[in-house]
Design an enzyme around this catalytic site. Structure first.
Site, PDB file in Angstrom:
ATOM      1  N   GLY A 165       0.826  -1.336  -0.042  1.00  0.00           N
ATOM      2  CA  GLY A 165      -0.081   0.096  -0.068  1.00  0.00           C
ATOM      3  C   GLY A 165       0.866   1.308  -0.016  1.00  0.00           C
ATOM      4  N   GLY A 183      -0.450   7.757   0.519  1.00  0.00           N
ATOM      5  CA  GLY A 183      -0.514   8.067   1.707  1.00  0.00           C
ATOM      6  C   GLY A 183       0.633   7.951   2.810  1.00  0.00           C
ATOM      7  N   ASP A 218      -3.338  -8.211  -4.276  1.00  0.00           N
ATOM      8  CA  ASP A 218      -4.327  -8.172  -3.298  1.00  0.00           C
ATOM      9  C   ASP A 218      -3.801  -9.016  -2.024  1.00  0.00           C
ATOM     10  OD1 ASP A 218      -6.311  -8.314  -1.924  1.00  0.00           O
ATOM     11  OD2 ASP A 218      -7.782  -7.822  -3.564  1.00  0.00           O
ATOM     12  N   SER A 260     -22.975  -4.223   6.310  1.00  0.00           N
ATOM     13  CA  SER A 260     -23.325  -5.419   5.959  1.00  0.00           C
ATOM     14  C   SER A 260     -22.129  -6.654   6.276  1.00  0.00           C
ATOM     15  CB  SER A 260     -23.278  -5.333   4.444  1.00  0.00           C
ATOM     16  OG  SER A 260     -22.045  -5.371   3.867  1.00  0.00           O
ATOM     17  N   TYR A 273      -7.080   2.558  17.936  1.00  0.00           N
ATOM     18  CA  TYR A 273      -8.548   2.065  18.409  1.00  0.00           C
ATOM     19  C   TYR A 273      -8.500   0.370  18.860  1.00  0.00           C
ATOM     20  CZ  TYR A 273      -9.342   2.543  13.368  1.00  0.00           C
ATOM     21  OH  TYR A 273      -9.317   2.503  11.823  1.00  0.00           O
TER      22      TYR A 273
HETATM   23  C1  HXC Z   1     -20.874   1.126   4.233  1.00  0.00           C
HETATM   24  C2  HXC Z   1     -19.126  -0.115   2.475  1.00  0.00           C
HETATM   25  C3  HXC Z   1     -18.703   1.226   2.469  1.00  0.00           C
HETATM   26  C4  HXC Z   1     -19.065   2.240   3.176  1.00  0.00           C
HETATM   27  C5  HXC Z   1     -17.779  -0.335   1.111  1.00  0.00           C
HETATM   28  N1  HXC Z   1     -18.778  -0.740   1.826  1.00  0.00           N
HETATM   29  N2  HXC Z   1     -17.880   0.915   1.599  1.00  0.00           N
HETATM   30  N3  HXC Z   1     -20.415  -0.047   3.641  1.00  0.00           N
HETATM   31  N4  HXC Z   1     -19.878   2.154   3.988  1.00  0.00           N
HETATM   32  N5  HXC Z   1     -18.508   3.614   2.942  1.00  0.00           N
HETATM   33  C6  HXC Z   1     -19.367  -2.290   1.608  1.00  0.00           C
HETATM   34  C7  HXC Z   1     -19.926  -2.564   0.231  1.00  0.00           C
HETATM   35  O1  HXC Z   1     -21.070  -2.253   0.011  1.00  0.00           O
HETATM   36  C8  HXC Z   1     -19.344  -4.174   0.348  1.00  0.00           C
HETATM   37  O2  HXC Z   1     -20.516  -4.765   0.873  1.00  0.00           O
HETATM   38  C9  HXC Z   1     -18.453  -4.285   1.063  1.00  0.00           C
HETATM   39  O3  HXC Z   1     -18.309  -3.166   1.970  1.00  0.00           O
HETATM   40  C10 HXC Z   1     -17.155  -4.614   0.187  1.00  0.00           C
HETATM   41  O4  HXC Z   1     -16.957  -3.431  -0.698  1.00  0.00           O
HETATM   42  P1  HXC Z   1     -16.130  -3.583  -2.010  1.00  0.00           P
HETATM   43  O5  HXC Z   1     -16.235  -2.149  -2.853  1.00  0.00           O
HETATM   44  O6  HXC Z   1     -16.671  -4.576  -3.080  1.00  0.00           O
HETATM   45  O7  HXC Z   1     -14.668  -4.129  -1.736  1.00  0.00           O
HETATM   46  P2  HXC Z   1     -13.188  -3.888  -2.240  1.00  0.00           P
HETATM   47  O8  HXC Z   1     -13.398  -3.321  -3.855  1.00  0.00           O
HETATM   48  O9  HXC Z   1     -12.768  -4.958  -1.769  1.00  0.00           O
HETATM   49  O10 HXC Z   1     -12.798  -2.371  -1.620  1.00  0.00           O
HETATM   50  C11 HXC Z   1     -12.476  -2.454  -0.284  1.00  0.00           C
HETATM   51  C12 HXC Z   1     -12.899  -1.030   0.499  1.00  0.00           C
HETATM   52  C13 HXC Z   1     -12.294   0.044  -0.258  1.00  0.00           C
HETATM   53  C14 HXC Z   1     -12.461  -1.312   1.927  1.00  0.00           C
HETATM   54  C15 HXC Z   1     -14.288  -1.080   0.327  1.00  0.00           C
HETATM   55  O11 HXC Z   1     -12.699   1.286   0.423  1.00  0.00           O
HETATM   56  C16 HXC Z   1     -10.914   0.092  -0.137  1.00  0.00           C
HETATM   57  O12 HXC Z   1     -10.193  -0.372  -1.187  1.00  0.00           O
HETATM   58  N6  HXC Z   1     -10.201   0.704   0.610  1.00  0.00           N
HETATM   59  C17 HXC Z   1      -8.328   0.675   0.821  1.00  0.00           C
HETATM   60  C18 HXC Z   1      -8.132   1.970   1.133  1.00  0.00           C
HETATM   61  C19 HXC Z   1      -8.356   2.147   2.415  1.00  0.00           C
HETATM   62  O13 HXC Z   1      -9.627   1.896   2.958  1.00  0.00           O
HETATM   63  N7  HXC Z   1      -7.957   3.169   3.271  1.00  0.00           N
HETATM   64  C20 HXC Z   1      -8.360   3.587   4.551  1.00  0.00           C
HETATM   65  C21 HXC Z   1      -7.036   3.399   5.180  1.00  0.00           C
HETATM   66  S1  HXC Z   1      -7.216   4.404   6.772  1.00  0.00           S
HETATM   67  P3  HXC Z   1     -21.972  -5.637   0.196  1.00  0.00           P
HETATM   68  O14 HXC Z   1     -22.585  -6.058   1.258  1.00  0.00           O
HETATM   69  O15 HXC Z   1     -22.695  -4.487  -0.452  1.00  0.00           O
HETATM   70  O16 HXC Z   1     -21.295  -6.372  -0.896  1.00  0.00           O
HETATM   71  C22 HXC Z   1      -7.047   3.675   8.160  1.00  0.00           C
HETATM   72  C23 HXC Z   1      -7.267   4.275   9.737  1.00  0.00           C
HETATM   73  C24 HXC Z   1      -8.089   5.782   9.497  1.00  0.00           C
HETATM   74  O17 HXC Z   1      -7.262   2.544   8.413  1.00  0.00           O
HETATM   75  C25 HXC Z   1      -8.031   6.081  10.861  1.00  0.00           C
HETATM   76  C26 HXC Z   1      -8.957   7.530  10.838  1.00  0.00           C
HETATM   77  C27 HXC Z   1      -8.627   8.657  11.838  1.00  0.00           C
HETATM   78  P1  NAP Z   2      -4.585   4.922   2.297  1.00  0.00           P
HETATM   79  O1  NAP Z   2      -3.683   5.988   1.696  1.00  0.00           O
HETATM   80  O2  NAP Z   2      -6.013   4.666   2.014  1.00  0.00           O
HETATM   81  O3  NAP Z   2      -3.696   3.620   1.799  1.00  0.00           O
HETATM   82  C1  NAP Z   2      -4.074   2.356   2.019  1.00  0.00           C
HETATM   83  C2  NAP Z   2      -3.339   1.355   0.931  1.00  0.00           C
HETATM   84  O4  NAP Z   2      -3.618  -0.007   1.156  1.00  0.00           O
HETATM   85  C3  NAP Z   2      -3.381   1.942  -0.379  1.00  0.00           C
HETATM   86  O5  NAP Z   2      -2.379   2.329  -1.089  1.00  0.00           O
HETATM   87  C4  NAP Z   2      -4.121   0.728  -1.184  1.00  0.00           C
HETATM   88  O6  NAP Z   2      -3.570   0.455  -2.517  1.00  0.00           O
HETATM   89  C5  NAP Z   2      -3.751  -0.508  -0.116  1.00  0.00           C
HETATM   90  N1  NAP Z   2      -4.629  -1.579  -0.112  1.00  0.00           N
HETATM   91  C6  NAP Z   2      -5.937  -1.494   0.315  1.00  0.00           C
HETATM   92  N2  NAP Z   2      -6.520  -2.861   0.276  1.00  0.00           N
HETATM   93  C7  NAP Z   2      -5.537  -3.480  -0.351  1.00  0.00           C
HETATM   94  C8  NAP Z   2      -5.460  -5.007  -0.778  1.00  0.00           C
HETATM   95  N3  NAP Z   2      -6.615  -5.796  -0.549  1.00  0.00           N
HETATM   96  N4  NAP Z   2      -4.359  -5.386  -1.236  1.00  0.00           N
HETATM   97  C9  NAP Z   2      -3.210  -4.856  -1.275  1.00  0.00           C
HETATM   98  N5  NAP Z   2      -3.105  -3.277  -0.785  1.00  0.00           N
HETATM   99  C10 NAP Z   2      -4.231  -2.886  -0.453  1.00  0.00           C
HETATM  100  O7  NAP Z   2      -4.474   4.817   3.684  1.00  0.00           O
HETATM  101  P2  NAP Z   2      -3.308   5.664   4.882  1.00  0.00           P
HETATM  102  O8  NAP Z   2      -4.063   6.550   5.671  1.00  0.00           O
HETATM  103  O9  NAP Z   2      -2.216   6.120   4.073  1.00  0.00           O
HETATM  104  O10 NAP Z   2      -3.211   4.200   5.936  1.00  0.00           O
HETATM  105  C11 NAP Z   2      -1.924   3.741   5.815  1.00  0.00           C
HETATM  106  C12 NAP Z   2      -1.727   2.756   7.125  1.00  0.00           C
HETATM  107  O11 NAP Z   2      -1.991   3.505   8.341  1.00  0.00           O
HETATM  108  C13 NAP Z   2      -3.117   1.843   7.237  1.00  0.00           C
HETATM  109  O12 NAP Z   2      -2.474   0.689   7.874  1.00  0.00           O
HETATM  110  C14 NAP Z   2      -4.009   2.767   8.014  1.00  0.00           C
HETATM  111  O13 NAP Z   2      -5.094   1.661   8.865  1.00  0.00           O
HETATM  112  C15 NAP Z   2      -2.981   3.394   9.302  1.00  0.00           C
HETATM  113  N6  NAP Z   2      -3.574   4.616   9.822  1.00  0.00           N
HETATM  114  C16 NAP Z   2      -3.738   5.842   9.289  1.00  0.00           C
HETATM  115  C17 NAP Z   2      -4.408   6.882  10.004  1.00  0.00           C
HETATM  116  C18 NAP Z   2      -4.326   8.119   9.302  1.00  0.00           C
HETATM  117  O14 NAP Z   2      -4.173   9.182   9.882  1.00  0.00           O
HETATM  118  N7  NAP Z   2      -3.903   8.477   7.846  1.00  0.00           N
HETATM  119  C19 NAP Z   2      -4.373   6.477  11.060  1.00  0.00           C
HETATM  120  C20 NAP Z   2      -4.171   5.532  11.827  1.00  0.00           C
HETATM  121  C21 NAP Z   2      -3.678   4.442  11.128  1.00  0.00           C
HETATM  122  P3  NAP Z   2      -4.469  -0.219  -3.693  1.00  0.00           P
HETATM  123  O15 NAP Z   2      -5.738   0.392  -3.431  1.00  0.00           O
HETATM  124  O16 NAP Z   2      -3.534   0.235  -4.779  1.00  0.00           O
HETATM  125  O17 NAP Z   2      -4.453  -1.649  -3.319  1.00  0.00           O
END
Ligand code: HXC
Ligand code: NAP
Length: 292
Positions: A31, A35, A81, A121, A163
């Site tokens: 990833g 970010g 993935d 879900s 968390y």
């Molecule tokens: C409710 C949601 C949703 C949302 C997706 N789903 N987004 N439900 N609210 N916003 C549901 C979908 O409806 C589906 O369920 C299931 O989740 C899977 O969704 P897909 O789109 O098919 O999944 P996929 O293509 O595998 O993508 C995974 C993903 C996507 C998590 C949904 O957002 C992603 O790729 N994220 C990667 C980047 C990311 O999440 N970064 C954040 C890291 S930050 P159903 O039932 O409809 O099939 C972090 C810390 C942050 O972790 C701290 C904050 C301060």
């Molecule tokens: P981000 O920009 O959304 O990055 C998430 C990365 O994960 C993306 O580059 C994505 O790349 C990769 N990823 C997601 N699903 C994947 C999969 N199935 N296989 C391979 N790669 C996958 O988020 P971020 O904010 O930089 O967060 C990075 C880390 O820090 C995470 O572990 C998050 O929980 C943690 N964190 C972040 C914060 C914050 O303030 N930002 C706070 C607490 C913790 P692809 O889409 O190309 O797969």
């Protein structure tokens, strides 16, 4: 007496470790096209490491490659993935062909979106746990098995979230998964220490960045002032995370294992003298009543 907050760190471009600390080594990082992963990979690269970035999307892989190449370091990317163990194995194969066995694994990839627990879900739950917890384990397992076969040491850094300890209202799936990641650090550090593999966790506090998903950004934008809501009176600077990650995987931290380092200006320990009124997750997210 003024509330001055925690001081700013040294400017971007400075090193916390000696130049060349990672010369000749390879870091496999998930990833890192976006970010925090990109920031962490950049700091390893600035200290001499070759970087292999693994994630799903071509545009992210390209962005990561461009960022690392721009500082003159050696980088390659591999689509992967992390939910799929076969893809994880293929990504490590690609890394070995290009650079040899990586000596550092940074499990940075994760998935998260805010959602009231009662609305989530089953597939949404499964997806976040599968990426964040299972994917982290599959990568760690692949890395360790290769080092055990080769009789070589290695270092794993798992990126977590605070968390894991406190629970995360609005993030039930991610909080549970990150609690698993933190626990796994402690188990794997003991199991693999005898084979020379160090395992640590790194927990970022609030580090806003341009690649944040729309969901996470929207959630942040609903809070009025990010800096004044932090005990440090500021959010984290990306380089602060890069310095912490590179330290944990460096020769200077070899006896640190099974530890999770929190880089958040004490935000997660925050308590108040008096309790503010309770606001439900639905209200915080501006959602209407639960409709079943
Ligand atoms: C409710 C949601 C949703 C949302 C997706 N789903 N987004 N439900 N609210 N916003 C549901 C979908 O409806 C589906 O369920 C299931 O989740 C899977 O969704 P897909 O789109 O098919 O999944 P996929 O293509 O595998 O993508 C995974 C993903 C996507 C998590 C949904 O957002 C992603 O790729 N994220 C990667 C980047 C990311 O999440 N970064 C954040 C890291 S930050 P159903 O039932 O409809 O099939 C972090 C810390 C942050 O972790 C701290 C904050 C301060
Ligand atoms: P981000 O920009 O959304 O990055 C998430 C990365 O994960 C993306 O580059 C994505 O790349 C990769 N990823 C997601 N699903 C994947 C999969 N199935 N296989 C391979 N790669 C996958 O988020 P971020 O904010 O930089 O967060 C990075 C880390 O820090 C995470 O572990 C998050 O929980 C943690 N964190 C972040 C914060 C914050 O303030 N930002 C706070 C607490 C913790 P692809 O889409 O190309 O797969």
């Amino acid at each position: 007496m003024q509330t001055i907050g925690l001081p700013e760190p040294p400017p971007a471009g400075e090193h916390a470790l000696p130049a060349g600390t990672f010369d000749g080594t390879t870091v496999f990082i998930t990833g890192a096209g976006t970010g925090l992963g990109k920031a962490i990979a950049t700091e390893f690269a600035r200290l001499g490491a070759n970087i292999m970035i693994a994630s799903r999307k071509t545009e992210h892989l390209d962005a990561g490659r461009d960022a690392i190449a721009a500082i003159g370091a050696t980088v390659d990317t591999t689509p992967c993935d992390i939910r799929e163990p076969e893809q994880v194995a293929a990504a490590f194969d690609a890394c070995e062909v290009r650079f040899g066995l990586p000596s550092v694994l940074v499990n940075n990839a994760a998935a998260n979106f805010p959602v009231p627990a009662e609305d989530m879900s089953p597939n949404a739950w499964r997806t976040v746990v599968d990426i964040t917890l299972n994917g982290t384990y599959f990568c760690a397992r692949e890395f360790a098995r290769r080092h055990l076969r080769a009789d070589t040491p290695g270092s794993i850094v798992n990126v977590g979230a605070s968390y894991a300890w406190t629970g995360g209202p609005g993030f039930a799936h991610s909080a549970a998964a990150k609690a698993g990641v933190k626990n796994m650090v402690e188990t794997l550090a003991v199991e693999w220490g005898p084979y020379g593999i160090q395992v640590n966790g790194l927990v970022p506090g609030l580090f806003p960045h341009e690649d944040m998903t729309a969901d996470i950004k929207g959630n942040l934008e609903r809070t009025s002032d990010k800096d004044s809501c932090q005990p440090a009176l500021r959010v984290g600077r990306l380089r602060e995370l890069g310095w912490a990650a590179t330290f944990l995987a460096s020769p200077y931290a070899r006896f640190i294992s099974g530890h999770t380092l929190v880089v958040d200006g004490a935000n997660w320990q925050r308590r108040t003298l008096t309790n503010p009124p309770v606001v439900t997750v639905r209200e915080q997210m501006g959602k209407g009543p639960f409709e079943g």
